[in-house]
Design a protein around this motif. Sequence first.
Motif, PDB file in Angstrom:
ATOM      1  N   UNK B  10       0.874  -1.233  -0.137  1.00 26.05           N
ATOM      2  CA  UNK B  10       0.067  -0.093   0.063  1.00 26.05           C
ATOM      3  C   UNK B  10       0.846   1.091  -0.076  1.00 26.05           C
ATOM      4  N   UNK B  11       0.485   2.247  -0.701  1.00 22.00           N
ATOM      5  CA  UNK B  11       1.181   3.308  -0.739  1.00 22.00           C
ATOM      6  C   UNK B  11       0.888   4.509   0.556  1.00 22.00           C
ATOM      7  N   UNK B  12       1.858   4.810   1.152  1.00 24.88           N
ATOM      8  CA  UNK B  12       1.817   5.684   2.454  1.00 24.88           C
ATOM      9  C   UNK B  12       2.853   6.572   2.255  1.00 24.88           C
ATOM     10  N   UNK B  13       2.721   7.631   1.630  1.00 25.49           N
ATOM     11  CA  UNK B  13       3.823   8.453   1.124  1.00 25.49           C
ATOM     12  C   UNK B  13       4.535   9.235   2.641  1.00 25.49           C
ATOM     13  N   UNK B  14       3.834   9.578   3.719  1.00 31.49           N
ATOM     14  CA  UNK B  14       3.816  10.114   4.847  1.00 31.49           C
ATOM     15  C   UNK B  14       4.571   9.294   5.885  1.00 31.49           C
ATOM     16  N   UNK B  15       5.828   9.342   6.287  1.00 31.88           N
ATOM     17  CA  UNK B  15       5.953   8.127   7.033  1.00 31.88           C
ATOM     18  C   UNK B  15       5.602   8.398   8.722  1.00 31.88           C
ATOM     19  N   UNK B  16       5.322   9.695   9.033  1.00 29.87           N
ATOM     20  CA  UNK B  16       4.796   9.937  10.260  1.00 29.87           C
ATOM     21  C   UNK B  16       3.413   9.303  10.423  1.00 29.87           C
ATOM     22  N   UNK B  17       2.616   9.461   9.299  1.00 28.07           N
ATOM     23  CA  UNK B  17       1.270   9.036   9.243  1.00 28.07           C
ATOM     24  C   UNK B  17       1.474   7.536   9.035  1.00 28.07           C
ATOM     25  N   UNK B 114       4.297  14.894  -2.977  1.00 31.11           N
ATOM     26  CA  UNK B 114       4.623  13.438  -2.834  1.00 31.11           C
ATOM     27  C   UNK B 114       3.554  12.556  -3.314  1.00 31.11           C
ATOM     28  N   UNK B 115       2.426  12.937  -2.991  1.00 36.70           N
ATOM     29  CA  UNK B 115       1.176  12.053  -3.409  1.00 36.70           C
ATOM     30  C   UNK B 115       1.238  12.011  -4.742  1.00 36.70           C
ATOM     31  N   UNK B 116       1.290  13.126  -5.366  1.00 44.20           N
ATOM     32  CA  UNK B 116       1.324  13.102  -6.941  1.00 44.20           C
ATOM     33  C   UNK B 116       2.185  12.401  -7.726  1.00 44.20           C
ATOM     34  N   UNK B 117       3.416  12.712  -7.074  1.00 43.31           N
ATOM     35  CA  UNK B 117       4.631  11.844  -7.733  1.00 43.31           C
ATOM     36  C   UNK B 117       4.572  10.289  -7.543  1.00 43.31           C
ATOM     37  N   UNK B 118       4.133   9.940  -6.672  1.00 41.40           N
ATOM     38  CA  UNK B 118       3.881   8.504  -6.379  1.00 41.40           C
ATOM     39  C   UNK B 118       2.788   7.820  -7.440  1.00 41.40           C
ATOM     40  N   UNK B 119       1.785   8.755  -7.545  1.00 37.55           N
ATOM     41  CA  UNK B 119       0.814   8.300  -8.471  1.00 37.55           C
ATOM     42  C   UNK B 119       1.364   8.330  -9.927  1.00 37.55           C
ATOM     43  N   UNK B 120       1.983   9.400 -10.262  1.00 40.56           N
ATOM     44  CA  UNK B 120       2.656   9.348 -11.554  1.00 40.56           C
ATOM     45  C   UNK B 120       3.652   8.339 -11.875  1.00 40.56           C
TER      46      UNK B 120
END
Lengths: 187, 154
Positions: B10-17, B114-120
């Motif tokens: 699963x994508x989780x771009x923010x490590x703290x979250x 970061x979110x958009x980069x992951x999707x791209x």
Amino acid sequence: MHVNLGHRLARSEIYGPGVRSVLWLQGCTLACKGCWNTQFWSARGGTQTDVNAILADWEQQEGLEGVTLLGGEPFQQLKATEALITGAKRLGLTVFVYTGYTMDEFSPAMERCFLASDIVVTGRYLHTLRDTTLRWRGSSNQEVHFPTGRYRHLEVEEQLEVEVHISETGELEMFGYAPRDLIEVLG
Amino acid sequence: MSGVWREQSIPMVDRACALEAFAAIGGHVTTASSSVLQVQVNGREWTVRHVNGRYSVRYNARGGVRPTWFAELSKAYEAAYTAKLQRLKAEEERATAEHERAALIEERRQLEAQRLELIQTRREEILQRAKAMGYRVKETKTNGQIRLVLVRNG
């Protein structure tokens, strides 16, 4: 009336002609060996969903050509399946149903559902006859029927179709009969 | 006997979250580096790999224990991420000093980037690999979701 749903997809282009809303009905006792959707076998899983709410949702969606019911086994929730088919037709949508039953196994209610649908794929999934190059079917014994004649001029070109959805959070979902090599590279 | 291994990610771009999400499902991170986390969930130890914004777990598909908690983790992450965005927005509104406000806006902008980069990246990866395997690809976008239909004859 409620239907037990295993999964729901608002829009897809690989489960029949055009853009379609797709429902996976939860529960199937046919239990075909090698079935891809074993998570939809148990009748205890799934979410009880109001049929009228589904119909209202379909009515609001723009650009839908039709709906597709698969599973699980739609013909093991016959009342709900019949209500969904009738409701979809009333909305001007076409109906595509997958069933693991063959026509000689149909009960009168199954036959009513069959006759009211525009496209029906019948027959068990047979792992020994698995063929991922077929359109809309997983094994070569399965048959495509056009009971209403709505799609009688449609030419079913055999091809492998896989649909990949990337959500707003980057989550990936894959639908269709994806061959193992594709699953591995996309996984 | 050879095993059949599956990977769930699963994508989780923010490590703290992401760490917050592990805690929310009752997971206990025992060790963590930038690329690997050891996490205890329901008394079982799991190795979670972190590559390009995605966290993944491998398990034995034949008789092995599946990471059924993954769906829960995804929901927990979404909740933590949404809460963080809301918190940053609220702090932005409260911040009186210009530099504080600018820092908060920048943090939120980076999260979104970061979110958009992951999707791209995911999209590009799939397009390239599918085309290399002989698939034709049709792409549509609805409400932020990208839909790729891959078609191959024969």
